[in-house]
Design a protein around this motif. Structure first.
Motif, mmCIF file in Angstrom:
data_model
loop_
_atom_site.group_PDB
_atom_site.id
_atom_site.type_symbol
_atom_site.label_atom_id
_atom_site.label_comp_id
_atom_site.label_asym_id
_atom_site.label_seq_id
_atom_site.Cartn_x
_atom_site.Cartn_y
_atom_site.Cartn_z
ATOM 1 N N PHE A 39 -32.907 126.688 -68.516
ATOM 2 C CA PHE A 39 -33.225 127.434 -67.301
ATOM 3 C C PHE A 39 -33.070 128.930 -67.518
ATOM 4 O O PHE A 39 -32.198 129.374 -68.262
ATOM 5 N N GLY A 40 -33.918 129.692 -66.838
ATOM 6 C CA GLY A 40 -33.748 131.124 -66.665
ATOM 7 C C GLY A 40 -33.263 131.345 -65.240
ATOM 8 O O GLY A 40 -33.154 130.405 -64.451
ATOM 9 N N ILE A 41 -32.986 132.580 -64.905
ATOM 10 C CA ILE A 41 -32.465 132.907 -63.574
ATOM 11 C C ILE A 41 -33.393 133.921 -62.905
ATOM 12 O O ILE A 41 -33.891 134.844 -63.544
ATOM 13 N N SER B 9 -31.309 135.994 -52.638
ATOM 14 C CA SER B 9 -31.140 134.616 -53.124
ATOM 15 C C SER B 9 -31.312 134.570 -54.635
ATOM 16 O O SER B 9 -32.204 135.201 -55.199
ATOM 17 N N VAL B 10 -30.450 133.781 -55.271
ATOM 18 C CA VAL B 10 -30.494 133.566 -56.711
ATOM 19 C C VAL B 10 -30.981 132.139 -56.941
ATOM 20 O O VAL B 10 -30.559 131.215 -56.235
ATOM 21 N N PHE B 11 -31.850 131.963 -57.936
ATOM 22 C CA PHE B 11 -32.412 130.638 -58.188
ATOM 23 C C PHE B 11 -32.570 130.408 -59.684
ATOM 24 O O PHE B 11 -32.563 131.347 -60.482
ATOM 25 N N ALA B 12 -32.677 129.137 -60.053
ATOM 26 C CA ALA B 12 -32.880 128.753 -61.447
ATOM 27 C C ALA B 12 -34.347 128.413 -61.656
ATOM 28 O O ALA B 12 -34.978 127.794 -60.792
ATOM 29 N N VAL B 13 -34.896 128.819 -62.799
ATOM 30 C CA VAL B 13 -36.282 128.528 -63.145
ATOM 31 C C VAL B 13 -36.279 127.603 -64.367
ATOM 32 O O VAL B 13 -35.825 128.005 -65.438
ATOM 33 N N PRO B 14 -36.770 126.369 -64.212
ATOM 34 C CA PRO B 14 -36.843 125.471 -65.369
ATOM 35 C C PRO B 14 -37.797 126.026 -66.427
ATOM 36 O O PRO B 14 -38.891 126.490 -66.108
ATOM 37 N N LEU B 15 -37.351 125.994 -67.668
ATOM 38 C CA LEU B 15 -38.179 126.446 -68.778
ATOM 39 C C LEU B 15 -38.957 125.260 -69.332
ATOM 40 O O LEU B 15 -38.459 124.130 -69.321
ATOM 41 N N ARG B 16 -40.138 125.495 -69.818
ATOM 42 C CA ARG B 16 -40.990 124.414 -70.317
ATOM 43 C C ARG B 16 -40.403 123.767 -71.567
ATOM 44 O O ARG B 16 -40.698 122.622 -71.863
#
Length: 152
Positions: A20-22, A9-16
């Motif tokens: 977004f990072g991946i 699974s691929v997901f997006a990570v919200p940056l502070r």
């Protein structure tokens, strides 16, 4: 409970700082502990990308490979984009990590079980200045902070 993600699974990570990072799920703990091994990538993206735009992910291009907890995958804070096409577990290895004792300046190379991400299956002496990732489990918030620092 059926997890909303699986290996590949691929997901997006919200940056502070915005954007977004991946991330990519490379291992999922078999014991329902919520443990995940993830590969994390840049560059920083302004918006959550479509899966097709990140289908080129390559393990050698990962900025970091860490073990982390999954609450933000479970509650939707980290949007799951879908499955990496042609997912092959063998191409995304479980790396060795380093456990350090900062007081004595000694270190050990640690290998974890492929199925139980918290079970060390071997340890061996390692140089204290090793560049291996620390044998820690990141909280989801710590992953966001890590990627925020890596993706200005």
């Amino acid at each position: 409970m059926k997890l909303p993600y699986s290996e590949g699974s691929v997901f997006a990570v919200p940056l502070r700082s915005g954007g977004f990072g991946i991330g990519l799920v490379a291992r999922v703990a078999a014991d329902d502990s919520g443990g995940v091994l993830g590969y994390f990538f840049g560059p920083r993206r302004e918006a959550v990308p479509a899966l097709e735009s990140v289908s080129f992910l390559n393990p050698r291009q990962a900025l970091r490979v860490v073990r982390f907890g999954d609450p933000f995958l479970l509650n939707g804070k980290w949007p799951i984009l879908g499955m990496l096409k042609n997912w092959d577990r063998g191409m995304w290895p479980m790396p060795d990590f380093v456990r350090k004792d900062d007081l004595t300046k000694t270190a050990w190379r640690v290998r974890y079980s492929e199925e139980n991400l918290t079970q060390a299956i071997s340890e061996a002496p390692e140089p204290y200045d090793s560049v291996l990732e620390r044998a820690a489990v990141f909280g989801a918030g710590a992953v966001e902070l890590m990627l925020t620092k890596l993706l200005p």
